[in-house]
Design an enzyme around this catalytic site. Structure first.
Site, PDB file in Angstrom:
ATOM      1  N   HIS A 236       0.716  -0.932  -0.072  1.00 20.58           N
ATOM      2  CA  HIS A 236      -0.103   0.098  -0.174  1.00 20.58           C
ATOM      3  C   HIS A 236       0.428   1.502   0.513  1.00 20.58           C
ATOM      4  CE1 HIS A 236      -3.845  -1.784   1.826  1.00 20.58           C
ATOM      5  NE2 HIS A 236      -4.028  -1.711   0.575  1.00 20.58           N
ATOM      6  N   HIS A 245       5.690  -3.676   4.872  1.00 23.11           N
ATOM      7  CA  HIS A 245       5.268  -5.299   4.307  1.00 23.11           C
ATOM      8  C   HIS A 245       4.234  -5.260   3.054  1.00 23.11           C
ATOM      9  CE1 HIS A 245       2.946  -1.958   6.150  1.00 23.11           C
ATOM     10  NE2 HIS A 245       1.717  -1.750   5.577  1.00 23.11           N
TER      11      HIS A 245
HETATM   12  O1  G7M Z   1      -2.011   0.088   4.805  1.00 26.01           O
HETATM   13  P1  G7M Z   1      -1.370  -1.297   5.523  1.00 26.01           P
HETATM   14  O2  G7M Z   1      -0.357  -1.446   4.137  1.00 26.01           O
HETATM   15  O3  G7M Z   1      -0.423  -0.295   6.441  1.00 26.01           O
HETATM   16  O4  G7M Z   1      -2.085  -2.266   5.793  1.00 26.01           O
HETATM   17  C1  G7M Z   1      -1.427  -2.303   7.274  1.00 26.01           C
HETATM   18  C2  G7M Z   1      -2.210  -4.223   7.581  1.00 26.01           C
HETATM   19  O5  G7M Z   1      -1.372  -4.583   8.484  1.00 26.01           O
HETATM   20  C3  G7M Z   1      -3.724  -4.156   6.927  1.00 26.01           C
HETATM   21  O6  G7M Z   1      -4.417  -4.956   6.207  1.00 26.01           O
HETATM   22  C4  G7M Z   1      -3.728  -4.545   8.233  1.00 26.01           C
HETATM   23  O7  G7M Z   1      -5.272  -5.469   8.690  1.00 26.01           O
HETATM   24  C5  G7M Z   1      -2.991  -5.388   8.701  1.00 26.01           C
HETATM   25  N1  G7M Z   1      -2.832  -5.384  10.538  1.00 26.01           N
HETATM   26  C6  G7M Z   1      -2.769  -4.486  11.004  1.00 26.01           C
HETATM   27  N2  G7M Z   1      -2.870  -4.369  12.568  1.00 26.01           N
HETATM   28  C7  G7M Z   1      -2.337  -4.109  13.837  1.00 26.01           C
HETATM   29  C8  G7M Z   1      -2.712  -5.810  12.806  1.00 26.01           C
HETATM   30  C9  G7M Z   1      -2.048  -6.658  13.330  1.00 26.01           C
HETATM   31  O8  G7M Z   1      -2.148  -6.603  14.895  1.00 26.01           O
HETATM   32  N3  G7M Z   1      -2.122  -8.126  13.519  1.00 26.01           N
HETATM   33  C10 G7M Z   1      -2.134  -8.406  12.057  1.00 26.01           C
HETATM   34  N4  G7M Z   1      -1.832  -9.968  11.122  1.00 26.01           N
HETATM   35  N5  G7M Z   1      -2.236  -7.807  10.842  1.00 26.01           N
HETATM   36  C11 G7M Z   1      -2.231  -6.559  11.337  1.00 26.01           C
END
Ligand code: G7M
Length: 307
Positions: A236, A245
């Protein structure tokens, strides 16, 4: 709240009865999802509940299992045409959800329905506007470091390559139940802690990206039976969390957040092979939402194309 231990980790198991409804922040009827602002009746702190119905599983044996106990409640009948409410057995009725508690104002803003705008971030904009405000505009990385340090979600790890340069960990995204392959959604979180986003990638990172691509393809094939051409891997931009990530999803599944700007992993690898400093020079578009810190900074710098 009840304290429970999962794999030796102390977890807080929330009890929804402790919360009361405050506001519908937004909803997505086509996805059958609702984003609710709640209030803890004891602490007065805010929580966000995301309730998101799972798609139907297409596996015939699973369908046979629910069909035998499901009930039809008749609404109307005309000739051969019946209209019903299908009452699924409880086991198949679960609504996937996440709870953020205590939720900060930034979280509440993130889930609130708002006007969106395209922003075209040049390399200079990144240096002068975005980078200096990342701490203020993005979320903290506690959950990412808990995960990388094996302090949380240890039972959800799908793959772990600890190499300090090209390593990463793979686990179900918070939004996925880890079971239904039709809406497979994983996160590959790199071990290196010095790359905030795709914007900071250079030719030096090609081995890391190629390692992620190769291993994820292998693991997803072995564990979930999906071929490389049945998944997509992307970043993203802007991400919500400033740590590199990669989203890994079943292409059949229209992931939430798909309205955001996505950069495919394959495309990033190709760009870096052709121009190792591509992401230091390119203009990267992204979607900003009214009220975002970053959008306000671009507005102050008159970089929003508002005239
Ligand atoms: O928009 P961005 O590329 O930053 O997306 C972050 C992704 O991390 C999203 O799809 C969230 O659902 C995922 N995510 C966010 N948190 C807080 C967690 C978490 O605590 N554990 C996991 N496994 N995924 C998360």
């Amino acid at each position: 709240m009840t304290t429970i231990k999962v794999n030796g980790e102390v977890n807080i198991q929330p009890n929804l009865a402790e919360f009361e409804f405050k506001e519908v922040l937004s909803s997505d009827p086509s996805r059958k999802a609702v984003f609710l602002l709640l209030n803890n009746k004891t602490t007065g702190k805010a929580a966000i509940l995301v309730a998101d119905k799972n798609p139907f599983v297409e596996d015939g044996s699973v369908i046979n299992e629910w069909i035998k106990d499901a009930k039809l409640r008749n609404l109307a009948q005309n000739d051969i045409y019946g209209s019903y409410e299908l009452l699924m057995p409880e086991k198949f009725n679960a609504v996937k959800s996440s709870l953020i508690y205590p939720a900060t104002d930034k979280h509440i803003l993130k889930y609130r329905r708002r006007e969106v705008y395209m922003i075209y971030e040049t390399a200079d904009d990144y240096k002068s506007i975005t980078k200096p405000s990342i701490k203020e505009s993005l979320f903290n990385l506690d959950w990412v470091y808990n995960f990388l340090d094996h302090k949380a979600e240890t039972d959800r790890i799908v793959f772990d390559d600890p190499d300090p340069n090209i390593g990463f960990m793979l686990a179900p995204d918070l939004k996925w139940n880890g079971v239904d392959v039709d809406n497979l959604y994983l996160q590959a979180i790199v071990v290196r802690r010095d790359i905030m986003s795709v914007r900071e990638l250079t030719g030096e990172h090609i081995p890391l990206l190629e390692n992620v691509r190769k291993q994820v393809r292998r693991v997803v094939k072995e564990k979930y039976g999906l071929n490389p051409n049945q998944i997509k891997m992307y970043f993203h931009y802007q991400p919500s969390y400033p740590h590199l990530h990669i989203h890994v999803i079943n292409i059949k599944y229209e992931a939430p957040g798909a309205g955001m700007t996505c950069i495919f992993l394959d495309e990033a690898i190709d760009n870096l092979k052709i121009w190792p400093d591509f992401y230091q020079r390119a203009t990267l578009p992204f979607v900003g939402k009214e009220g975002d810190v970053l959008l306000n900074k671009f507005r102050e710098a008159k970089r929003l194309n508002e005239e």
